[in-house]
Every structure is written in structure tokens, then in C-alpha cells.
Motif scaffolding. Sequence first.
Motif, mmCIF file in Angstrom:
data_model
loop_
_atom_site.group_PDB
_atom_site.id
_atom_site.type_symbol
_atom_site.label_atom_id
_atom_site.label_comp_id
_atom_site.label_asym_id
_atom_site.label_seq_id
_atom_site.Cartn_x
_atom_site.Cartn_y
_atom_site.Cartn_z
ATOM 1 N N UNK A 68 0.824 -1.207 0.000
ATOM 2 C CA UNK A 68 0.000 0.000 0.000
ATOM 3 C C UNK A 68 0.860 1.259 0.000
ATOM 4 N N UNK A 69 2.009 1.205 0.662
ATOM 5 C CA UNK A 69 2.933 2.347 0.652
ATOM 6 C C UNK A 69 3.348 2.679 -0.775
ATOM 7 N N UNK A 70 3.545 1.642 -1.587
ATOM 8 C CA UNK A 70 3.970 1.872 -2.971
ATOM 9 C C UNK A 70 2.911 2.597 -3.787
ATOM 10 N N UNK A 71 1.651 2.517 -3.359
ATOM 11 C CA UNK A 71 0.586 3.217 -4.076
ATOM 12 C C UNK A 71 0.651 4.730 -3.862
ATOM 13 N N UNK A 72 1.150 5.154 -2.719
ATOM 14 C CA UNK A 72 1.228 6.592 -2.431
ATOM 15 C C UNK A 72 2.458 6.893 -1.576
ATOM 16 N N UNK A 73 3.656 6.678 -2.136
ATOM 17 C CA UNK A 73 4.892 6.844 -1.339
ATOM 18 C C UNK A 73 5.112 8.265 -0.848
ATOM 19 N N UNK A 74 4.496 9.250 -1.505
ATOM 20 C CA UNK A 74 4.698 10.630 -1.081
ATOM 21 C C UNK A 74 4.093 10.903 0.301
ATOM 22 N N UNK A 75 3.203 10.037 0.780
ATOM 23 C CA UNK A 75 2.600 10.215 2.092
ATOM 24 C C UNK A 75 3.341 9.467 3.195
#
Length: 204
Positions: free
Chosen positions: A121-128
Motif C-alpha cells: 500500500x505504501x507503494x501506491x502513495x509513497x509521497x505520504x
Amino acid sequence: MKSVNNHSAEIESGEGRDTAEEVRTGERSAPAIVSISDIHGYRDDARSALLTLSDHREYDPLVDEDEDGRLHWADHNYILLFNGDLVDRGPRNEEALALVARLLRQAPPGRVRVTLGNHEAVALSPEYFNYTTWYSGQVDQSDREALIASILAGVIVAAYQGYNVVYAHAGAGGDGLVTRVIGPAVDAGYGSQHTPNYKTEVLG
């Protein structure tokens, strides 16, 4: 993340979305479910866990090993569930993903399943997230798109419904969701830094 998506192009939309009850084989007995979670890029430990059944004569092997040491689907009556967190922490993320992708390609549809872990899931929105030194925090746009395609194709799912247990990555929050711990999942031998995951029986 691209490696797991290699299989999604071979799955028609929705074909991968099944439950254990829906896997039809023509065999008398229902397939046993083998669940392994938190590989975290430790490819060698994942190999060891996958080969565990080969050490017990009373069970058919889950995978076979070729002359080069690569593992292949052994074509016995199993469902293999990778229950989240394939990447991060370990040194061999790409190889761990390639192993999962190879088993996905070789097994009949529905026999190898992958649930989404928090590190995917981190890879889906690494900027967060502040995971810039980890594999999931370094994915590029094409990796992210490949992961999304795998989710849309049903190759990676949020949870997998077994016979009596729903498999999902991470713990359960709130009151009364987990009713009892059934037992430890396969421990791939990560040592003291690894917390084994447990299969749980859930309400609903």
C-alpha cells in the motif's frame, strides 16, 4: 512491483476473484490452504518456508526445486496464499517478487493468491510515507501502475476468504472482531526482528 503484475495480463477481468470454495479441480478433497506472510524481501527465507512441506513425507510438496535451485509450482492440491508484505526490509525484493510471479504463472487460476500488505500500500502513495530508503518508497510511476493493474485484475486482493477463516494482512482493530487465535502461520525464520503473523477466526 512489476514482477507480480506479469501474471495479471493472463487473467481475464474478474477471473482471479474467487474464494477457496470456488476453486474447482475435479478432485475429491478440497485444496489445503497454505498461508505465508511478511516475506519482506527475504527471498531465501521465503524459499525455505515454501519447501517446508517437502520435508514431511505425509504431505505432497507445495513446490519443486529444479537443478538451478529455482522453485516451481508442484501441481498438487493446494492454494498458496501470500498474505501481504512481499517487500521491504530484506535485501532481495526483486527476486522475492519474481518468485511469487513465477508461481502465479505456473499454477492453475486461483491456486496462488496475494493479499495487499501495508508495504504494498505504501507503494501506491509513497509521497505520504517516509519510506524513501525502502523498496516500496522507491517505486516509479510505471511500478505503481503495474501494482494498480494487478489489483484491478484481482491478482492482488484486500482479503481472501478461506473455508472458515478470512485471510487479511495486519491486525484487526475495534472491539470483538477477532474471536480467537487459531494458530501461527508459517514462520519463515526471520529471527527476533520478525513477528510471526497468526491466522484468526473473525466474525461475519
